[in-house]
Design a protein around this motif. Structure first.
Motif, PDB file in Angstrom:
ATOM      1  N   MET A 157       0.833  -1.201   0.000  1.00 49.74           N
ATOM      2  CA  MET A 157       0.000   0.000   0.000  1.00 49.74           C
ATOM      3  C   MET A 157       0.869   1.251   0.000  1.00 49.74           C
ATOM      4  SD  MET A 157      -3.155  -0.981   2.549  1.00 49.74           S
ATOM      5  CE  MET A 157      -3.895   0.635   2.282  1.00 49.74           C
ATOM      6  N   HIS A 158       1.933   1.219   0.796  1.00 47.50           N
ATOM      7  CA  HIS A 158       2.854   2.361   0.821  1.00 47.50           C
ATOM      8  C   HIS A 158       3.466   2.605  -0.555  1.00 47.50           C
ATOM      9  CE1 HIS A 158       6.304   4.874   1.552  1.00 47.50           C
ATOM     10  NE2 HIS A 158       7.103   3.897   1.159  1.00 47.50           N
ATOM     11  N   GLU A 159       3.942   1.550  -1.198  1.00 42.62           N
ATOM     12  CA  GLU A 159       4.557   1.733  -2.510  1.00 42.62           C
ATOM     13  C   GLU A 159       3.564   2.302  -3.510  1.00 42.62           C
ATOM     14  OE1 GLU A 159       6.991  -0.668  -6.020  1.00 42.62           O
ATOM     15  OE2 GLU A 159       6.565  -1.674  -4.119  1.00 42.62           O
ATOM     16  N   ALA A 160       2.324   1.821  -3.483  1.00 46.72           N
ATOM     17  CA  ALA A 160       1.310   2.335  -4.399  1.00 46.72           C
ATOM     18  C   ALA A 160       1.036   3.816  -4.139  1.00 46.72           C
ATOM     19  CB  ALA A 160       0.020   1.525  -4.260  1.00 46.72           C
ATOM     20  N   LEU A 161       0.952   4.201  -2.875  1.00 48.44           N
ATOM     21  CA  LEU A 161       0.732   5.609  -2.533  1.00 48.44           C
ATOM     22  C   LEU A 161       1.911   6.463  -2.975  1.00 48.44           C
ATOM     23  CD1 LEU A 161      -0.711   6.894   0.825  1.00 48.44           C
ATOM     24  CD2 LEU A 161       1.210   8.032  -0.263  1.00 48.44           C
ATOM     25  N   CYS A 162       3.112   5.974  -2.701  1.00 46.72           N
ATOM     26  CA  CYS A 162       4.327   6.702  -3.057  1.00 46.72           C
ATOM     27  C   CYS A 162       4.410   6.912  -4.568  1.00 46.72           C
ATOM     28  CB  CYS A 162       5.541   5.936  -2.543  1.00 46.72           C
ATOM     29  SG  CYS A 162       7.104   6.800  -2.682  1.00 46.72           S
ATOM     30  N   ARG A 163       4.128   5.875  -5.335  1.00 43.55           N
ATOM     31  CA  ARG A 163       4.162   5.979  -6.786  1.00 43.55           C
ATOM     32  C   ARG A 163       3.140   7.002  -7.281  1.00 43.55           C
ATOM     33  NH1 ARG A 163       6.592   1.566  -9.662  1.00 43.55           N
ATOM     34  NH2 ARG A 163       5.073   1.812 -11.325  1.00 43.55           N
ATOM     35  N   ARG A 164       1.925   6.945  -6.742  1.00 42.85           N
ATOM     36  CA  ARG A 164       0.889   7.875  -7.168  1.00 42.85           C
ATOM     37  C   ARG A 164       1.263   9.308  -6.835  1.00 42.85           C
ATOM     38  NH1 ARG A 164      -2.417   8.195 -11.017  1.00 42.85           N
ATOM     39  NH2 ARG A 164      -2.857   5.979 -10.661  1.00 42.85           N
ATOM     40  N   TYR A 165       1.827   9.500  -5.665  1.00 40.52           N
ATOM     41  CA  TYR A 165       2.228  10.846  -5.253  1.00 40.52           C
ATOM     42  C   TYR A 165       3.297  11.404  -6.201  1.00 40.52           C
ATOM     43  CZ  TYR A 165       4.116  14.595  -2.344  1.00 40.52           C
ATOM     44  OH  TYR A 165       4.556  15.810  -1.890  1.00 40.52           O
ATOM     45  N   ILE A 166       4.303  10.614  -6.499  1.00 35.30           N
ATOM     46  CA  ILE A 166       5.398  11.062  -7.362  1.00 35.30           C
ATOM     47  C   ILE A 166       4.905  11.308  -8.783  1.00 35.30           C
ATOM     48  CG2 ILE A 166       7.512  10.192  -8.485  1.00 35.30           C
ATOM     49  CD1 ILE A 166       8.246   9.061  -5.661  1.00 35.30           C
ATOM     50  N   MET A 167       4.029  10.478  -9.271  1.00 35.20           N
ATOM     51  CA  MET A 167       3.484  10.682 -10.617  1.00 35.20           C
ATOM     52  C   MET A 167       2.753  12.015 -10.722  1.00 35.20           C
ATOM     53  SD  MET A 167       2.121   6.762 -11.222  1.00 35.20           S
ATOM     54  CE  MET A 167       0.953   7.221 -12.495  1.00 35.20           C
ATOM     55  N   GLY A 168       2.203  12.489  -9.616  1.00 40.20           N
ATOM     56  CA  GLY A 168       1.471  13.745  -9.635  1.00 40.20           C
ATOM     57  C   GLY A 168       2.326  14.971  -9.866  1.00 40.20           C
ATOM     58  N   ALA A 169       3.648  14.830  -9.741  1.00 37.00           N
ATOM     59  CA  ALA A 169       4.537  15.973  -9.959  1.00 37.00           C
ATOM     60  C   ALA A 169       4.861  16.195 -11.424  1.00 37.00           C
ATOM     61  CB  ALA A 169       5.833  15.774  -9.176  1.00 37.00           C
ATOM     62  N   ALA A 170       4.560  15.213 -12.269  1.00 32.48           N
ATOM     63  CA  ALA A 170       4.929  15.277 -13.687  1.00 32.48           C
ATOM     64  C   ALA A 170       3.721  15.665 -14.535  1.00 32.48           C
ATOM     65  CB  ALA A 170       5.491  13.939 -14.142  1.00 32.48           C
ATOM     66  N   HIS A 171       3.981  16.417 -15.577  1.00 26.98           N
ATOM     67  CA  HIS A 171       2.926  16.795 -16.520  1.00 26.98           C
ATOM     68  C   HIS A 171       2.622  15.656 -17.479  1.00 26.98           C
ATOM     69  CE1 HIS A 171       0.376  19.362 -18.877  1.00 26.98           C
ATOM     70  NE2 HIS A 171       1.186  19.360 -19.925  1.00 26.98           N
ATOM     71  N   HIS A 172       3.626  14.832 -17.768  1.00 24.63           N
ATOM     72  CA  HIS A 172       3.480  13.668 -18.634  1.00 24.63           C
ATOM     73  C   HIS A 172       3.865  12.420 -17.841  1.00 24.63           C
ATOM     74  CE1 HIS A 172       2.832  16.063 -22.242  1.00 24.63           C
ATOM     75  NE2 HIS A 172       3.848  16.831 -21.866  1.00 24.63           N
ATOM     76  N   PRO A 173       3.369  11.253 -18.210  1.00 20.80           N
ATOM     77  CA  PRO A 173       3.734  10.027 -17.485  1.00 20.80           C
ATOM     78  C   PRO A 173       5.243   9.801 -17.487  1.00 20.80           C
ATOM     79  CG  PRO A 173       1.860   9.625 -18.931  1.00 20.80           C
ATOM     80  CD  PRO A 173       2.373  10.996 -19.276  1.00 20.80           C
ATOM     81  N   LEU A 174       5.754   9.373 -16.349  1.00 20.55           N
ATOM     82  CA  LEU A 174       7.172   9.053 -16.244  1.00 20.55           C
ATOM     83  C   LEU A 174       7.426   7.659 -16.789  1.00 20.55           C
ATOM     84  CD1 LEU A 174       7.865  10.301 -12.607  1.00 20.55           C
ATOM     85  CD2 LEU A 174       8.538  11.438 -14.727  1.00 20.55           C
ATOM     86  N   ALA A 175       8.597   7.463 -17.369  1.00 22.10           N
ATOM     87  CA  ALA A 175       9.005   6.121 -17.772  1.00 22.10           C
ATOM     88  C   ALA A 175       9.038   5.228 -16.538  1.00 22.10           C
ATOM     89  CB  ALA A 175      10.376   6.158 -18.431  1.00 22.10           C
ATOM     90  N   GLU A 176       8.631   3.976 -16.685  1.00 18.88           N
ATOM     91  CA  GLU A 176       8.554   3.070 -15.551  1.00 18.88           C
ATOM     92  C   GLU A 176       9.904   2.931 -14.855  1.00 18.88           C
ATOM     93  OE1 GLU A 176       7.620   0.588 -12.563  1.00 18.88           O
ATOM     94  OE2 GLU A 176       6.232   1.749 -13.806  1.00 18.88           O
ATOM     95  N   ALA A 177      10.992   2.897 -15.610  1.00 22.90           N
ATOM     96  CA  ALA A 177      12.314   2.752 -14.993  1.00 22.90           C
ATOM     97  C   ALA A 177      12.645   3.957 -14.116  1.00 22.90           C
ATOM     98  CB  ALA A 177      13.380   2.575 -16.071  1.00 22.90           C
ATOM     99  N   VAL A 178      12.259   5.141 -14.565  1.00 22.70           N
ATOM    100  CA  VAL A 178      12.508   6.353 -13.783  1.00 22.70           C
ATOM    101  C   VAL A 178      11.637   6.362 -12.536  1.00 22.70           C
ATOM    102  CG1 VAL A 178      12.305   8.877 -13.775  1.00 22.70           C
ATOM    103  CG2 VAL A 178      13.268   7.698 -15.765  1.00 22.70           C
ATOM    104  N   LEU A 179      10.368   6.021 -12.695  1.00 23.97           N
ATOM    105  CA  LEU A 179       9.460   5.976 -11.553  1.00 23.97           C
ATOM    106  C   LEU A 179       9.955   4.970 -10.514  1.00 23.97           C
ATOM    107  CD1 LEU A 179       6.830   6.863 -10.210  1.00 23.97           C
ATOM    108  CD2 LEU A 179       5.635   5.141 -11.576  1.00 23.97           C
ATOM    109  N   HIS A 180      10.367   3.802 -10.977  1.00 22.05           N
ATOM    110  CA  HIS A 180      10.856   2.768 -10.057  1.00 22.05           C
ATOM    111  C   HIS A 180      12.086   3.265  -9.304  1.00 22.05           C
ATOM    112  CE1 HIS A 180      11.932  -1.175  -8.469  1.00 22.05           C
ATOM    113  NE2 HIS A 180      13.157  -0.962  -8.916  1.00 22.05           N
ATOM    114  N   ALA A 181      13.031   3.869 -10.004  1.00 19.71           N
ATOM    115  CA  ALA A 181      14.261   4.336  -9.366  1.00 19.71           C
ATOM    116  C   ALA A 181      13.986   5.460  -8.378  1.00 19.71           C
ATOM    117  CB  ALA A 181      15.253   4.794 -10.427  1.00 19.71           C
TER     118      ALA A 181
END
Length: 295
Positions: A157-181
């Motif tokens: 649940m934490h990882e899902a929340l963290c990913r969603r939060y970080i994705m919200g900072a970008a105007h376009h979707p982040l590459a999965e490798a960048v999001l993971h890192a």
């Protein structure tokens, strides 16, 4: 520029600040440039700028205390300690008036280091900086009120929340490798609690304490902003530019708060142009061109 995975991006050196390890590294040769990341990022997210500048400059970079590869154990990770971390590193590196580039909280850290710790910079570059009140969010306030509950979330649940939060900072979707890192440091054994700790300790009082003094900063300064930043709207960049003593504003089209990932080429173009222009003017920057901004 070659791609990096999270495991490739290793900070090989460290110093101790208040009994905790701060990890850093250096690339390139030439005039010194210091890079300061923001939250919830790490130096990994500045890799494009670091590599792009390392051909002409000696680039110093690190992970803030409580972030990335630096010590994530319980303790003070607020803006109130990060300027002391940067000040300690500048002394450790023996740097006098370096070029300083700060994104997000890194901008606030640079400003506080300049105004509170007696350091001067040759030039200052602020990217979507946390600098002008109001800032923060309802989520930050909710985390501050329920930090222990968030720190105790099931890891998935934490990882899902963290990913969603970080994705919200970008105007376009982040590459999965960048999001993971980007997410990975916050999903390590000490990382989950550290993620919510830095939010709970975020306090606009740390910028409000220095905001009235921004006009004292007379070094040539460049303010860069993603035009689609929904975390800190570009109007804050205009206010910051007006408050600084010697600044110009450049905005980056089609990019959000995470402009360092979305448009590093455009940022590098603006940064290298600014550094070349101000170097040619003897670092003063006070001429008709430098006076122009996007205000």
């Amino acid at each position: 520029m070659p791609p990096y995975s999270a495991s490739d991006w290793q900070l090989r050196q460290s110093i101790e600040v208040d009994g905790r390890r701060v990890r850093y590294d250096v690339q390139g040769a030439g005039p010194p440039v210091v890079m300061v990341h923001g939250t919830p990022w790490s130096s990994f997210n500045l890799r494009h700028l670091i590599q792009g500048l390392a051909g002409q400059f000696k680039v110093f970079y690190f992970d803030l205390l409580g972030y990335g590869q630096s010590d994530q154990r319980p303790g003070d990770v607020s803006l109130g300690i990060q300027n002391r971390v940067l000040s300690a590193l500048l002394q450790h590196w023996g740097l006098h008036e370096p070029i300083v580039i700060g994104h997000d909280f890194g901008g606030a850290t640079a400003l506080r280091t300049r105004l509170l710790d007696g350091h001067r910079f040759s030039r200052l570059i602020l990217i979507d900086a946390v600098a002008m009140s109001p800032w923060g969010s309802d989520f930050f306030r909710h985390v501050a009120a329920h930090e222990a509950a968030f720190a105790g979330l099931p890891p998935a649940m934490h990882e899902a929340l963290c990913r969603r939060y970080i994705m919200g900072a970008a105007h376009h979707p982040l590459a999965e490798a960048v999001l993971h890192a980007t997410v990975q440091p916050w999903c390590q054994p000490e990382g989950q609690a550290a993620f919510y700790r830095q939010m709970a300790q975020a306090d606009a009082a740390y910028t409000e304490a220095v905001e009235p003094q921004y006009g004292r900063i007379d070094e040539p300064s460049l303010v860069l902003w993603g035009e689609a930043d929904t975390w800190i709207p570009v109007e804050q960049g205009r206010r910051l530019t007006a408050a600084l003593g010697n600044a110009r504003l450049r905005t980056i089209a089609d990019a959000g708060h995470l402009v360092i990932e979305e448009a590093p080429g455009a940022l590098l173009g603006e940064i290298t142009r600014f550094l070349a222009d101000t170097a040619a003017m003897g670092l003063d920057g006070r001429n008709d061109e430098a006076a122009h901004s996007d205000l």
